[in-house]
Design a protein around this motif. Sequence first.
Motif, mmCIF file in Angstrom:
data_model
loop_
_atom_site.group_PDB
_atom_site.id
_atom_site.type_symbol
_atom_site.label_atom_id
_atom_site.label_comp_id
_atom_site.label_asym_id
_atom_site.label_seq_id
_atom_site.Cartn_x
_atom_site.Cartn_y
_atom_site.Cartn_z
ATOM 1 N N SER A 138 0.857 -1.186 0.000
ATOM 2 C CA SER A 138 0.000 0.000 0.000
ATOM 3 C C SER A 138 0.893 1.235 0.000
ATOM 4 C CB SER A 138 -0.888 0.006 1.236
ATOM 5 O OG SER A 138 -0.101 0.240 2.387
ATOM 6 N N ALA A 139 0.300 2.402 -0.230
ATOM 7 C CA ALA A 139 1.067 3.646 -0.176
ATOM 8 C C ALA A 139 1.675 3.831 1.219
ATOM 9 C CB ALA A 139 0.170 4.828 -0.536
ATOM 10 N N ALA A 140 0.915 3.460 2.242
ATOM 11 C CA ALA A 140 1.419 3.575 3.618
ATOM 12 C C ALA A 140 2.658 2.700 3.813
ATOM 13 C CB ALA A 140 0.328 3.186 4.610
ATOM 14 N N ASP A 141 2.614 1.477 3.290
ATOM 15 C CA ASP A 141 3.777 0.575 3.370
ATOM 16 C C ASP A 141 4.989 1.189 2.677
ATOM 17 O OD1 ASP A 141 2.319 -1.407 4.678
ATOM 18 O OD2 ASP A 141 1.712 -2.363 2.804
ATOM 19 N N LEU A 201 8.434 1.990 4.682
ATOM 20 C CA LEU A 201 9.621 1.197 4.372
ATOM 21 C C LEU A 201 10.767 2.087 3.892
ATOM 22 C CD1 LEU A 201 7.870 -1.877 2.710
ATOM 23 C CD2 LEU A 201 9.215 -1.886 4.829
ATOM 24 N N VAL A 202 10.443 3.082 3.075
ATOM 25 C CA VAL A 202 11.508 3.972 2.598
ATOM 26 C C VAL A 202 12.088 4.767 3.778
ATOM 27 C CG1 VAL A 202 12.001 6.017 1.192
ATOM 28 C CG2 VAL A 202 10.745 4.097 0.210
ATOM 29 N N LEU A 203 11.221 5.226 4.684
ATOM 30 C CA LEU A 203 11.719 5.957 5.855
ATOM 31 C C LEU A 203 12.642 5.072 6.693
ATOM 32 C CD1 LEU A 203 8.528 7.960 6.972
ATOM 33 C CD2 LEU A 203 10.559 8.823 5.771
ATOM 34 N N GLN A 204 12.254 3.803 6.864
ATOM 35 C CA GLN A 204 13.094 2.869 7.634
ATOM 36 C C GLN A 204 14.428 2.604 6.938
ATOM 37 O OE1 GLN A 204 10.647 -0.586 8.129
ATOM 38 N NE2 GLN A 204 9.287 0.419 9.604
ATOM 39 N N LEU A 205 14.363 2.352 5.622
ATOM 40 C CA LEU A 205 15.587 2.052 4.873
ATOM 41 C C LEU A 205 16.514 3.264 4.833
ATOM 42 C CD1 LEU A 205 13.809 0.037 2.044
ATOM 43 C CD2 LEU A 205 15.659 -0.885 3.478
ATOM 44 N N ASP A 220 24.155 2.590 6.046
ATOM 45 C CA ASP A 220 24.579 2.547 4.645
ATOM 46 C C ASP A 220 23.329 2.452 3.781
ATOM 47 O OD1 ASP A 220 26.157 2.434 2.437
ATOM 48 O OD2 ASP A 220 26.785 0.346 2.731
ATOM 49 N N ARG A 221 22.592 3.546 3.733
ATOM 50 C CA ARG A 221 21.237 3.505 3.172
ATOM 51 C C ARG A 221 21.258 3.301 1.655
ATOM 52 N NH1 ARG A 221 19.729 7.592 -0.731
ATOM 53 N NH2 ARG A 221 20.546 9.605 -0.118
ATOM 54 N N PRO A 222 20.175 2.743 1.120
ATOM 55 C CA PRO A 222 20.107 2.511 -0.326
ATOM 56 C C PRO A 222 20.023 3.823 -1.110
ATOM 57 C CG PRO A 222 18.018 1.913 0.715
ATOM 58 C CD PRO A 222 18.984 2.196 1.822
ATOM 59 N N THR A 223 20.513 3.809 -2.335
ATOM 60 C CA THR A 223 20.387 4.982 -3.207
ATOM 61 C C THR A 223 19.325 4.749 -4.273
ATOM 62 O OG1 THR A 223 22.087 4.159 -4.716
ATOM 63 C CG2 THR A 223 22.828 5.569 -2.900
ATOM 64 N N ALA A 224 18.783 3.535 -4.300
ATOM 65 C CA ALA A 224 17.739 3.256 -5.289
ATOM 66 C C ALA A 224 16.733 2.277 -4.704
ATOM 67 C CB ALA A 224 18.351 2.689 -6.567
ATOM 68 N N PHE A 225 15.489 2.395 -5.189
ATOM 69 C CA PHE A 225 14.385 1.578 -4.679
ATOM 70 C C PHE A 225 13.614 0.990 -5.858
ATOM 71 C CE2 PHE A 225 15.417 4.856 -1.667
ATOM 72 C CZ PHE A 225 15.311 4.257 -0.409
ATOM 73 N N ALA A 267 7.654 9.732 1.065
ATOM 74 C CA ALA A 267 8.770 9.638 2.017
ATOM 75 C C ALA A 267 9.954 10.487 1.548
ATOM 76 C CB ALA A 267 9.192 8.178 2.187
ATOM 77 N N PHE A 268 10.243 10.457 0.249
ATOM 78 C CA PHE A 268 11.325 11.289 -0.303
ATOM 79 C C PHE A 268 11.098 12.743 0.115
ATOM 80 C CE2 PHE A 268 13.195 8.912 -4.234
ATOM 81 C CZ PHE A 268 13.308 7.760 -3.496
ATOM 82 N N GLN A 269 9.860 13.195 -0.039
ATOM 83 C CA GLN A 269 9.505 14.581 0.296
ATOM 84 C C GLN A 269 9.786 14.870 1.771
ATOM 85 O OE1 GLN A 269 8.391 17.112 -1.413
ATOM 86 N NE2 GLN A 269 7.265 18.432 0.002
ATOM 87 N N GLN A 270 9.376 13.931 2.634
ATOM 88 C CA GLN A 270 9.603 14.097 4.079
ATOM 89 C C GLN A 270 11.089 14.153 4.409
ATOM 90 O OE1 GLN A 270 7.576 11.589 6.981
ATOM 91 N NE2 GLN A 270 5.939 11.269 5.497
ATOM 92 N N LEU A 271 11.890 13.382 3.651
ATOM 93 C CA LEU A 271 13.326 13.312 3.904
ATOM 94 C C LEU A 271 14.062 14.498 3.283
ATOM 95 C CD1 LEU A 271 13.697 9.509 3.070
ATOM 96 C CD2 LEU A 271 14.160 10.517 5.324
ATOM 97 N N GLY A 272 13.326 15.292 2.516
ATOM 98 C CA GLY A 272 13.982 16.375 1.788
ATOM 99 C C GLY A 272 14.756 15.871 0.582
ATOM 100 N N TRP A 273 14.440 14.677 0.138
ATOM 101 C CA TRP A 273 15.137 14.104 -1.021
ATOM 102 C C TRP A 273 14.454 14.512 -2.307
ATOM 103 C CZ3 TRP A 273 15.966 8.142 0.094
ATOM 104 C CH2 TRP A 273 16.817 8.010 1.201
ATOM 105 N N GLN A 274 15.254 14.651 -3.343
ATOM 106 C CA GLN A 274 14.702 14.850 -4.658
ATOM 107 C C GLN A 274 14.963 13.574 -5.456
ATOM 108 O OE1 GLN A 274 15.541 18.896 -6.135
ATOM 109 N NE2 GLN A 274 15.698 17.924 -8.144
ATOM 110 N N ALA A 275 13.929 13.066 -6.108
ATOM 111 C CA ALA A 275 14.093 11.850 -6.904
ATOM 112 C C ALA A 275 15.062 12.126 -8.047
ATOM 113 C CB ALA A 275 12.749 11.387 -7.453
ATOM 114 N N GLY A 276 16.064 11.268 -8.228
ATOM 115 C CA GLY A 276 17.050 11.454 -9.287
ATOM 116 C C GLY A 276 18.287 12.194 -8.787
#
Lengths: 355, 355
Positions: B230-233, B237-241, B246-251, B265-274
């Motif tokens: 689900s979207a919640a999952d 999971l991305v927040l946990q990973l 040594d976090r992943p750079t790709a999902f 989750a990317f948004q919450q982390l301040g990450w930009q996709a790519g």
Amino acid sequence: MRTGKVTLKTLVERTGLSLGTVSRALKDAPEVRPETRELVKQMARQLGYTPNLGGVKLRTGKTYTLCIVLPVDTRAQDFTDSGYMALTSGIHKALQGTLYSLIVQPQLMDEDELAGLRHVVEAKVADGVILTQTRPDDVRIRYLLEQGMPFVTYGRSELHTPHAWFDTDHEDMAYRATRRLLDKGHQRIALLNPPAHLLYSRHREYGYRRALREAGLPQDPALMTASELSAADGQQLVLQLAAQPDRPTAFICANEYAALGALSAFQQLGWQAGRDACLIATDDSNISAYFVPPLTTYYSSLVDAGTALGQLLLRRIAGVAAEQLQQLTCAELLERQDDRWPPQGAVLSQRAGGS
Amino acid sequence: MRTGKVTLKTLVERTGLSLGTVSRALKDAPEVRPETRELVKQMARQLGYTPNLGGVKLRTGKTYTLCIVLPVDTRAQDFTDSGYMALTSGIHKALQGTLYSLIVQPQLMDEDELAGLRHVVEAKVADGVILTQTRPDDVRIRYLLEQGMPFVTYGRSELHTPHAWFDTDHEDMAYRATRRLLDKGHQRIALLNPPAHLLYSRHREYGYRRALREAGLPQDPALMTASELSAADGQQLVLQLAAQPDRPTAFICANEYAALGALSAFQQLGWQAGRDACLIATDDSNISAYFVPPLTTYYSSLVDAGTALGQLLLRRIAGVAAEQLQQLTCAELLERQDDRWPPQGAVLSQRAGGS
């Protein structure tokens, strides 16, 4: 692993109760104590007990089957699921602990709209029918009334003869969504509505128009669109509306797929949601909380709608008058953002026009 | 508006053909010219003609009904539709022009998994069954084999006895997705996989592991997750990973809902996709083109899968050996972004670790 047939005898062995008690418990007979009934039914569920319906059906002439008719478009490749799994899941909830099971009969878009229904009625497939996607003058409803087949509709109609229905108050939902945006300061609000032949689309339009009328604002037909509400539709409609000289500053999307497409259009236009335009969705299906940004929506549980439909239909089959089986529910506001307009301290983009 | 019964006589009147010709045309008899057959069948479809199956059923002992068993979770409020409308729509395509119709039998999550199937087999509801969500050792498949009920599965099994199936090559899909990310320079790639008891989840894991092995990279269990997708999952999971040292750079997200949650989750982390991490989804359902940013995905048409399942089952019912009714299809890459890694000219965020 057991794959043999589970019979009444199995339930007698596993519960230690007499055959008579087990049998009466399954029929919810009041002479059996509630705890015992619950125990037997729970065991029956766990073991996957199916009553020997053959005998019951012969004696009663009933099928113990309900049928939901769902529109299916075999031509589409690009379509989104429309919450039907949630709806059917709710119906199953209503049927748990009864002898009834549910089947789904498709209504193919490129066929006579009565074809699937005729099959159900003429082949005596079910004791009752659930219809969705109702229209003001719905030939399917008239057919079922003529045939004397018990049914309930998800959505109302404007037919004179009363029938059982369950509906969300779409007029109220659209009214509140529009009011919310008006209160934030928006004056040009676009309505991305479902196809106009569906009654709930008209109800939404009434609510939208009423809010504008009360605010003394014009009801501009250029701001009212009707579509299948796919993501592609949402994207395209927002791009078109954005190109208007006096473009809208807010959009009410009738579902989340259209809203997803709208956000994609915002990105293409270089717009930021909440700065250059605002977006509200209705018919939340639990995914817009994960949009960037999360959307404020109106939510009405499809699972609960399914459960209500199942219960209404069982009562209709039991002979309760249709007039007494009509239920309206109100959507709930899920507030996920502060969409004040214009945003404090923000400089309006030139495109925003003179509101 | 016509709501009366459409009979063979109606078709005779409307086509001007003889009763014998109309009747033979509907049965696809070779002695009737193809154009005439097409004309009759088209008229039958337009008018919503339902053959009097009662007589046919009595003569043949067949139900002319196919049944798809669909898992339904009545406990969930927060669930997403899983493309079942697309799948059933494809099955209907396969049945058009035949006497067959399709019903849906739910398989309730909190019941014995054979309960729904038993009802279908014991009450002789259908001539053939379509199962989804297969497991390596699937009790439902064993039950249908024992009962001699014709069936086809969407997904394979690891049972010794052959059965008819249609499947997407999930191993190949996961292998290609992983290879694509490896080729872009990623070394820590997370796999957001479906629940581990489903066979296609294992196939995906094989493909993922094979690509890593070929690249001489470790197969880190910390990077492999299984969930309902689900979207919640996806978000969780991305927040946990991301919190791993040594976090992943790709999902690689197994569906679009998980991918939507991942982007949230990317948004919450301040990450930009790519820039801070890359994302690929499999099982495209035509909505990730509208994500911000649009995702590169692997796509396999559910409508086509449904059509194949319908055709395979009809042939199985006609007596074709199960071994000859096994079809594997490959997913198609939909390239929507240039996910080179690390992005040219970009400064890697500190969290990205030393890849």
